[in-house]
Structure formats: structure tokens, C-alpha cells
Write an enzyme that holds these catalytic residues in place. Structure first.
Site, PDB file in Angstrom:
ATOM      1  N   TRP A   1      -3.682  -1.700  -1.353  1.00 13.79           N
ATOM      2  CA  TRP A   1      -3.596  -2.888  -2.203  1.00 13.79           C
ATOM      3  C   TRP A   1      -3.954  -4.028  -1.261  1.00 13.79           C
ATOM      4  O   TRP A   1      -3.114  -4.480  -0.483  1.00 13.79           O
ATOM      5  CB  TRP A   1      -2.199  -3.038  -2.777  1.00 13.79           C
ATOM      6  CG  TRP A   1      -2.035  -4.232  -3.655  1.00 13.79           C
ATOM      7  CD1 TRP A   1      -1.680  -5.494  -3.288  1.00 13.79           C
ATOM      8  CD2 TRP A   1      -2.235  -4.303  -5.071  1.00 13.79           C
ATOM      9  NE1 TRP A   1      -1.646  -6.325  -4.345  1.00 13.79           N
ATOM     10  CE2 TRP A   1      -1.977  -5.630  -5.466  1.00 13.79           C
ATOM     11  CE3 TRP A   1      -2.604  -3.385  -6.023  1.00 13.79           C
ATOM     12  CZ2 TRP A   1      -2.079  -6.051  -6.793  1.00 13.79           C
ATOM     13  CZ3 TRP A   1      -2.697  -3.816  -7.354  1.00 13.79           C
ATOM     14  CH2 TRP A   1      -2.448  -5.116  -7.718  1.00 13.79           C
TER      15      TRP A   1
ATOM     16  N   LYS B   1      10.543 -14.819 -21.762  1.00 15.10           N
ATOM     17  CA  LYS B   1      11.101 -13.567 -21.227  1.00 15.10           C
ATOM     18  C   LYS B   1      11.980 -12.894 -22.272  1.00 15.10           C
ATOM     19  O   LYS B   1      11.885 -11.706 -22.530  1.00 15.10           O
ATOM     20  CB  LYS B   1      11.915 -13.840 -19.954  1.00 15.10           C
ATOM     21  CG  LYS B   1      11.106 -14.101 -18.726  1.00 15.10           C
ATOM     22  CD  LYS B   1      10.455 -12.877 -18.151  1.00 15.10           C
ATOM     23  CE  LYS B   1       9.032 -12.629 -18.452  1.00 15.10           C
ATOM     24  NZ  LYS B   1       7.997 -13.566 -18.470  1.00 15.10           N
TER      25      LYS B   1
ATOM     26  N   LYS C   1      -0.115  -5.328 -20.830  1.00 16.15           N
ATOM     27  CA  LYS C   1       0.075  -6.003 -19.536  1.00 16.15           C
ATOM     28  C   LYS C   1      -1.045  -7.021 -19.296  1.00 16.15           C
ATOM     29  O   LYS C   1      -0.833  -8.055 -18.699  1.00 16.15           O
ATOM     30  CB  LYS C   1       0.105  -4.982 -18.381  1.00 16.15           C
ATOM     31  CG  LYS C   1       0.377  -5.613 -17.014  1.00 16.15           C
ATOM     32  CD  LYS C   1       1.714  -6.310 -16.964  1.00 16.15           C
ATOM     33  CE  LYS C   1       1.903  -7.128 -15.704  1.00 16.15           C
ATOM     34  NZ  LYS C   1       3.078  -8.034 -15.784  1.00 16.15           N
TER      35      LYS C   1
ATOM     36  N   HIS D   1      14.978 -35.127 -31.523  1.00 20.71           N
ATOM     37  CA  HIS D   1      13.779 -35.226 -32.376  1.00 20.71           C
ATOM     38  C   HIS D   1      13.581 -33.962 -33.205  1.00 20.71           C
ATOM     39  O   HIS D   1      12.469 -33.680 -33.654  1.00 20.71           O
ATOM     40  CB  HIS D   1      12.560 -35.520 -31.498  1.00 20.71           C
ATOM     41  CG  HIS D   1      12.725 -36.749 -30.667  1.00 20.71           C
ATOM     42  ND1 HIS D   1      12.603 -38.015 -31.157  1.00 20.71           N
ATOM     43  CD2 HIS D   1      13.103 -36.877 -29.365  1.00 20.71           C
ATOM     44  CE1 HIS D   1      12.856 -38.895 -30.206  1.00 20.71           C
ATOM     45  NE2 HIS D   1      13.161 -38.234 -29.104  1.00 20.71           N
TER      46      HIS D   1
ATOM     47  N   GLU E   1       9.729 -20.573 -19.944  1.00 18.74           N
ATOM     48  CA  GLU E   1       9.612 -19.224 -19.358  1.00 18.74           C
ATOM     49  C   GLU E   1      10.824 -18.372 -19.713  1.00 18.74           C
ATOM     50  O   GLU E   1      10.686 -17.200 -20.078  1.00 18.74           O
ATOM     51  CB  GLU E   1       9.433 -19.326 -17.850  1.00 18.74           C
ATOM     52  CG  GLU E   1       9.382 -17.989 -17.108  1.00 18.74           C
ATOM     53  CD  GLU E   1       8.278 -17.055 -17.582  1.00 18.74           C
ATOM     54  OE1 GLU E   1       7.389 -17.500 -18.343  1.00 18.74           O
ATOM     55  OE2 GLU E   1       8.323 -15.869 -17.245  1.00 18.74           O
TER      56      GLU E   1
ATOM     57  N   ARG F   1       2.228   1.723  -6.536  1.00 14.82           N
ATOM     58  CA  ARG F   1       2.256   0.727  -5.440  1.00 14.82           C
ATOM     59  C   ARG F   1       0.927  -0.013  -5.345  1.00 14.82           C
ATOM     60  O   ARG F   1       0.765  -0.902  -4.537  1.00 14.82           O
ATOM     61  CB  ARG F   1       2.569   1.401  -4.103  1.00 14.82           C
ATOM     62  CG  ARG F   1       3.952   2.018  -4.015  1.00 14.82           C
ATOM     63  CD  ARG F   1       4.149   2.752  -2.707  1.00 14.82           C
ATOM     64  NE  ARG F   1       4.119   1.840  -1.599  1.00 14.82           N
ATOM     65  CZ  ARG F   1       5.182   1.153  -1.143  1.00 14.82           C
ATOM     66  NH1 ARG F   1       6.340   1.305  -1.757  1.00 14.82           N
ATOM     67  NH2 ARG F   1       5.107   0.332  -0.128  1.00 14.82           N
TER      68      ARG F   1
ATOM     69  N   CYS G   1       0.841  -1.191   0.000  1.00 14.70           N
ATOM     70  CA  CYS G   1       0.000   0.000   0.000  1.00 14.70           C
ATOM     71  C   CYS G   1       0.879   1.244   0.000  1.00 14.70           C
ATOM     72  O   CYS G   1       2.101   1.158   0.088  1.00 14.70           O
ATOM     73  CB  CYS G   1      -0.861  -0.003   1.264  1.00 14.70           C
ATOM     74  SG  CYS G   1      -1.789  -1.509   1.478  1.00 14.70           S
TER      75      CYS G   1
ATOM     76  N   ASN H   1       0.661   0.092   6.251  1.00 16.22           N
ATOM     77  CA  ASN H   1       1.109  -0.765   5.150  1.00 16.22           C
ATOM     78  C   ASN H   1       1.834  -1.949   5.790  1.00 16.22           C
ATOM     79  O   ASN H   1       2.761  -1.764   6.557  1.00 16.22           O
ATOM     80  CB  ASN H   1       2.066  -0.005   4.220  1.00 16.22           C
ATOM     81  CG  ASN H   1       2.630  -0.912   3.128  1.00 16.22           C
ATOM     82  OD1 ASN H   1       1.994  -1.902   2.764  1.00 16.22           O
ATOM     83  ND2 ASN H   1       3.813  -0.599   2.636  1.00 16.22           N
ATOM     84  N   GLY H   2       1.354  -3.161   5.500  1.00 15.95           N
ATOM     85  CA  GLY H   2       2.008  -4.345   6.060  1.00 15.95           C
ATOM     86  C   GLY H   2       0.959  -5.392   6.393  1.00 15.95           C
ATOM     87  O   GLY H   2      -0.187  -5.310   5.963  1.00 15.95           O
TER      88      GLY H   2
ATOM     89  N   GLU I   1       9.977 -11.711 -25.612  1.00 21.29           N
ATOM     90  CA  GLU I   1       8.959 -10.660 -25.499  1.00 21.29           C
ATOM     91  C   GLU I   1       9.569  -9.287 -25.187  1.00 21.29           C
ATOM     92  O   GLU I   1       8.936  -8.270 -25.439  1.00 21.29           O
ATOM     93  CB  GLU I   1       7.894 -11.018 -24.477  1.00 21.29           C
ATOM     94  CG  GLU I   1       8.340 -11.015 -23.034  1.00 21.29           C
ATOM     95  CD  GLU I   1       7.162 -11.213 -22.081  1.00 21.29           C
ATOM     96  OE1 GLU I   1       6.055 -10.727 -22.355  1.00 21.29           O
ATOM     97  OE2 GLU I   1       7.366 -11.861 -21.051  1.00 21.29           O
TER      98      GLU I   1
HETATM   99  C1  AGP Z   1       4.385 -12.687 -19.570  1.00 18.47           C
HETATM  100  O1  AGP Z   1       5.605 -12.041 -19.351  1.00 18.47           O
HETATM  101  C2  AGP Z   1       3.459 -11.888 -20.453  1.00 18.47           C
HETATM  102  N1  AGP Z   1       3.261 -10.579 -19.992  1.00 18.47           N
HETATM  103  C3  AGP Z   1       2.165 -12.617 -20.771  1.00 18.47           C
HETATM  104  O2  AGP Z   1       2.493 -13.861 -21.352  1.00 18.47           O
HETATM  105  C4  AGP Z   1       1.234 -12.892 -19.552  1.00 18.47           C
HETATM  106  O3  AGP Z   1       1.826 -13.833 -18.710  1.00 18.47           O
HETATM  107  C5  AGP Z   1      -0.086 -13.459 -20.095  1.00 18.47           C
HETATM  108  O4  AGP Z   1      -0.688 -12.501 -20.922  1.00 18.47           O
HETATM  109  C6  AGP Z   1      -1.062 -13.863 -18.999  1.00 18.47           C
HETATM  110  O5  AGP Z   1      -1.454 -12.712 -18.261  1.00 18.47           O
HETATM  111  P1  AGP Z   1      -2.250 -12.933 -16.871  1.00 18.47           P
HETATM  112  O6  AGP Z   1      -1.307 -13.664 -15.968  1.00 18.47           O
HETATM  113  O7  AGP Z   1      -2.584 -11.557 -16.409  1.00 18.47           O
HETATM  114  O8  AGP Z   1      -3.477 -13.757 -17.171  1.00 18.47           O
END
Ligand code: AGP
Length: 611
Positions: free
Chosen positions: A76, A488, A606, A507, A484, A27, A2, A102-103, A491
């Protein structure tokens, strides 16, 4: 996570406090509020609102609060829904004291029970409200506000940063911290409290960072710092050279790097929140234990990084509590013939809780009578409202589009859920679970050890930033880590990168190996370590550029690989929590070297709220 702001001076407290809250919006905010000591010192006026800070601002435009001392808070939520009554500030029974926090207060239930027995009347479901009633309890006869606060804080278990005002001492603003940040802004005939530097930078660059177990008493023209036990502390202000934007990243160049470095603290907080004694607990999980005992299979549905967390979750759940698990990307799950029934538990994983495909997937699942448990980072998001039960990841708002801290918080949710189900279903004895939890508690410290080495990881990453493609290889619980790591990198740096199960090399992927491609081999100590070593030998024979992630003390790989990033030894099942940090840092530093927009990569959002 928060945001707190406090002000005492000669300007309109409302204007200063609102300005500070807006600078702390990163935050997180699901509700906010403000309390001001009225200019005639007659009472404390308070205004609160669920939702964005702009909503609070519109309420204050209609009904301004006049006064030159006050506190404010953007929430939050961790305990209690994000609504008006749970928004801070919180007041005592007589409305003479107002407090923001906050905590997490871990022993709030026992404190609340005894305060209610003593006649205190609670309005909210928050842990915070116990603090202001404790202060009320001690703030009597000749006890000062400072002493009443000191006595109250001694009874708390958990973490706090607080701001407190009282109409009985209208020229005093008190702050204190343990486990959550709190800074003092030093002005001319005015002083400030805040969770973080951005909130005060428009008024002053002179800042004092309160340290653990410290309290400050602020007046308009003076301040006094002491330890919570009462020992005077003298500390000079430091001059902040950052601008506001830099300050919101706490000096890190990007939110993504800040969030990578927040992961140990977030896991520490989760361990405190979820482990009581030798057991895992979930207050907010509402699916009846009787139902959880009877589930025969689990179906995980998610997108992107959350999908990779789900794949790790499969290994975790199947190895710790022996329940069969399937994992789907949401965009496939929602269109295939789902063989679900009332004995299926569907687990939806989502940082935002707003991903369209995942929301559609669970709506489909519920048609078959399956119960839905969501693992989510945003309290009150659409996904949580559609689910039968929720496990919040409490990672705080994730500003970088590339998910990092939310991913490790999702993994933690799977570990906690697996141990919880293992005990509930009698699969593991409590003693065995307790031993495993001891190992899990070492992870934050081990992550910090890796992060201490991030400069060397950055140098290694930059050495490979010119390469045109990357292959990531892992096995067993670190096969999803390979996926993963590749996501990273691709993207945020736009370099083609693929994650693969290392056993699949023969394969197809082995045809890709040459001296123009880097191959990240995830090979910590594990029951499949020797298999990874064989893969590395195959790659070496074809002049592949190998970057290995290995356990500290691994002498064998040294003979085979020049570029090795070491991680502390840990139980194999927990290794994704450590492996992912070098993978995140490699992606970050390559992207920065290539001049990419790390926090807002091209074409990405996002939260993907459309199909
Ligand atoms: C991951 O780095 C990306 N931003 C993207 O793949 C993300 O994980 C995906 O869109 C799922 O989002 P969510 O966790 O908000 O559902």
C-alpha cells in the site's frame, strides 16, 4: 499499511506465501511480489506485479518458483508509484539478499545518498530499498546475516517490520520490527512470519507476537528471538482462538470499530511523515510553490464525509492562513456557474479517489484554468491522476463503508496544508507554526484517552438506541462535526438524523425538540461555548434528551446535562479531531444494538463511482 509474509519449511513456499498474502488483502494492495530460495539453493527467484494479488498469482501459474523458503509482500504505497519496480521484495546489488518491509524510513534519503556514493546501485524510488543495501554493506567477511541485519536496523529512523532471506544462508529467515506489527507462526518443522495473524491461521494457531525493537531468526525446526541490541528473549507461543474473518478485524467485531481505534496510530504516522523539525513538508505535492504563493481563493469540492472534512478545512485554512475558502458538494459544484480562474486553487477531497461527481467537478474546474490539489487515500486512483498535485492521507485501506479514519486523516491533511501555506506565504512566523505543531502532536495521545472510555460511550449510546430521531448541534469549526455525526448515525443505523448549526435552532429546528428526540450538543471549550450553553438551556426547557460532548473539567454543563462525554482540552481549531471519536462511537454502538450491518449498510457502496 502493507502486508508481509515469510515461510521456511518443507512445503512449496510459493503456495504458502500466496495464501498468506490473500489473507492480508484487507491491508491494502496496489502491487505485490514474492521471492523464493530455489530448491537447489543456487539463487533467489523473484516475481512482482502491480495491481491485485490475483495478477501476481497468474504470473506464478505460468512461471512457478520452486523452493521451500521465501518472503512475500502486498504493498500500500507511501513512497514511489505502485508499479513493478517499486513493488517488494527488493534485492541488493548482487541479488544475494531479498527483503520486504512495512513502515516508513524517515531518513532514507540521506542513507541512499551515502550508499550510492559507496557504489550501490538503486532500482526503485522506495524508502525500503535502502535497508537491503545497508544489509549488503555489512554482510561481508565473517559477519552473519543476523548481525548484518542488526547493524543495518540501528541506522534507520522511522518504522519497520521486515522479512529477509539470503542465498548465502538458505536455511534462515529473519524478521524484525519497530513501529509496525510482525508475528511469528510456529509450525511443525516449519515457521512463518507475517504482518498479522490471518496470514498463518490456515497452517498454525500457535503464534508469537514480536514486540518493539525485537528480531527473530527462523529455521525450519527452531526460532530465536532477541532484542535489536542482541539480548536473548524467551517468549512462548499463544494459541489463537479466532477464525480468519475475526482475525482480519484483529479481534474487533467490525472493520468500522477497528478503524475507529486505528485513528491515533494513523495520526502519529502522519505527524512523523509530514513534520520535519519545525516545518511541514509534502514530498508528493507537485504544484509549484510560486503558484501556491499567488492563489487568491480556494474552492473545496467533495461528497459525504469528505465534504464535511472540507467544511472543517474551510475554518482551518481561513483561520490559519487567511485565504478565502468556499466549499461545495461535488454534485452541485459540477453543474453551477463556476467563478473560478487561474488564481483559484481547487481542493478535491476523496477517500477512494473514484467518486464520479468529484471527478466530474474537477474536470469542470480545470476548464477555467484553476489548479487542482487532491486530498486522497488511494495512491494512483483516478482523482490523483487528474490532479496537478496530491496530498495522500495514508490512512490505509478503509473497509467499513462508513468513513472514520479517512475523515480524520483528511482533517490532518488540511491542518498540514494550512501551516504549509501560512509559512510559504509569510502569514505566520515559523516559531508560531512550531508552537501550533506541538499542540497538534498531542492529539494522538488525547484520542487514546477518549478511546479508553469507549465502553462508557457504548453504554450511553445503547441507552438511546430506541429513539426515533436525532439532532446534532455544533458551532464554528464543530458545525461540520455535527453534520458528520448525523451522517455516521443515519448511514449505519438508518435512524433519521440531522446536523445543524446550533445558532439556527430558533429558525426552525427548535420546533422538533421534545422528549422523543435525542439532541447531541457539541460544546467543547471554545469562543462560542457560552452560546452552546444557551442552546442547551433552550433544549432543556422543552424536555429534549441531551447528550453533550464537553471538555474535561467543564463544571458548568454538569448542572444542566446528565449525559456528558468528556474529551481532553485542546486548541479549539483542533477539536474536530477529538469530537468526532464520540460521534463515531455513538453511531457504531447504536447501529450494533439495532442489529444493523455496520460494515456494509443497506443501499450504500464504499465508493460511488456513478452519478
Ligand atoms: C461516509 O461515511 C460515506 N461512506 C460517504 O458519504 C463517502 O464519504 C462519500 O461517498 C465520499 O466518498 P469518497 O471520499 O471516496 O469520495
Amino acid at each position: 499499511m502493507c502486508g508481509i509474509v515469510g515461510y521456511i519449511g518443507n512445503r512449496s513456499a510459493q503456495d504458502v506465501l500466496l495464501g498468506g498474502l490473500k489473507r492480508l488483502e484487507y491491508r491494502g494492495y496496489d502491487s505485490s511480489g514474492i521471492s523464493v530460495i530455489n530448491s537447489d539453493d543456487s539463487k533467489i527467484s523473484t516475481q512482482k506485479s502491480p495491481g491485485k494479488i490475483a495478477l501476481l498469482e497468474s504470473l506464478l501459474k505460468k512461471k512457478p518458483l520452486s523452493g521451500t523458503a521465501g518472503i512475500a509482500h502486498s504493498r500500500w504505497a507511501t513512497h514511489g508509484a505502485p508499479n513493478h519496480i517499486n513493488a517488494h521484495p527488493h534485492a541488493d546489488c548482487k541479488k544475494e539478499i531479498s527483503l520486504v518491509h512495512n513502515g516508513i524510513i524517515e531518513n532514507y534519503e540521506s542513507l541512499k545518498t551515502s550508499l550510492i556514493k559507496e557504489g550501490h546501485h538503486f532500482l526503485s524510488q522506495t524508502d525500503t530499498e535502502v535497508i537491503v543495501h545497508l544489509i549488503e554493506k555489512f554482510y561481508k567477511n565473517n559477519t552473519s546475516l543476523e548481525e548484518a541485519v542488526r547493524k543495518s536496523l540501528k541506522l534507520l529512523v522511522g518504522s519497520f517490520a521486515i522479512g529477509v532471506i539470503s542465498i548465502r544462508e538458505p536455511d534462515t529467515l529473519i524478521g524484525a520490527r519497530l513501529g509496525s506489527p510482525l508475528i511469528i507462526g510456529v509450525g511443525k518443522d516449519e515457521n512463518f512470519l507475517a504482518s498479522d495473524v490471518p496470514a498463518v491461521l490456515e497452517s498454525t494457531k500457535e503464534v508469537i507476537f514480536l514486540e518493539e525493537n525485537e528480531m527473530v531468526v527462523l529455521n525450519r525446526d527452531s526460532l530465536r528471538i532477541s532484542s535489536l541490541s542482541g539480548k536473548e528473549v524467551s517468549r512462548d507461543p499463544v494459541r489463537i482462538s479466532w477464525d480468519i474473518a475475526q482475525a482480519q478485524k484483529q479481534g474487533y467485531k467490525h472493520f468500522m470499530l477497528k478503524e475507529i481505534n486505528e485513528q491515533p496510530k494513523i495520526i502519529e504516522n502522519l505527524l512523523k511523515l509530514r513534520i520535519k523539525g519545525e516545518r511541514v513538508i509534502f514530498e508528493e505535492q507537485k504544484i509549484p510553490e510560486e503558484k501556491l504563493k499567488k492563489i487568491k481563493n480556494i474552492s473545496i469540492v467533495a461528497c459525504g464525509t469528505a465534504y464535511h472534512a472540507g467544511l472543517v478545512g474551510k475554518y482551518i485554512i481561513e483561520s490559519i492562513c487567511s485565504i478565502p475558502v468556499s466549499v461545495d458538494v461535488s454534485s452541485e459544484f459540477r453543474y453551477r456557474n463556476l467563478l473560478l480562474d487561474k488564481d483559484t486553487l481547487v481542493i478535491a477531497v476523496s477517500q477512494s479517489g473514484e467518486t464520479a461527481d468529484t471527478l466530474a467537478g474537477i474536470k469542470e474546474a480545470k476548464k477555467y484554468g484553476a489548479r487542482v490539489l487532491s486530498i486522497c487515500n488511494v495512491l494512483g486512483s483516478s482523482l490523483t491522476r487528474e490532479s496537478d498535485g496530491v496530498i495522500y492521507t495514508h490512512a490505509g485501506p478503509e473497509m467499513g463503508v462508513a468513513s472514520t479514519k479517512a475523515y480524520t486523516a483528511q482533517l490532518m491533511a488540511f491542518y498540514f496544508l494550512a501551516f504549509y501555506l501560512a509559512e510559504l506565504r509569510g502569514v505566520l512566523p515559523r516559531k508560531k507554526i512550531a508552537q501550533e505543531l506541538i499542540e497538534l502532536k498531542k492529539i494522538p495521545h488525547q484520542q487514546k484517552d477518549i478511546l479508553k472510555n469507549q465502553a462508557a460511550i457504548a453504554t450511553l449510546a445503547r441507552r438511546h438506541s430506541h429513539l426515533g430521531s436525532f439532532l446534532y448541534l455544533g458551532r464554528h469549526v464543530n458545525f461540520p462535526s455535527a453534520l458528520e455525526g448525523a451522517l455516521k448515525l443515519k448511514e449505519i443505523s438508518y435512524i433519521p438524523a440531522e446536523g445543524y448549526a446550533a445558532g439556527e435552532m430558533k429558525h426552525g429546528p427548535i420546533a422538533l425538540i421534545d422528549e422523543y428526540r435525542a439532541v447531541v450538543c457539541i460544546s467543547p471549550d471554545s469562543h462560542v461555548y457560552e452560546k452552546m450553553v444557551s442552546n442547551i438551556q433552550e433544549i432543556r426547557a422543552r424536555q429534549g434528551k441531551i447528550i453533550a460532548i464537553a471538555s474535561l473539567g467543564d463544571e458548568k454543563l454538569k448542572e444542566q446535562v446528565k449525559e456528558i462525554i468528556y474529551i481532553p482540552k485542546c486548541p479549539e481549531i483542533f477539536s474536530p479531531l477529538l469530537v468526532v471519536l464520540p460521534l463515531q462511537l455513538i453511531a457504531y454502538h447504536i447501529a450494533v444494538k439495532r442489529g444493523c450491518d455496520v460494515d456494509q449498510p443497506r443501499n450504500l457502496a464504499k465508493s460511488v463511482t456513478v452519478e
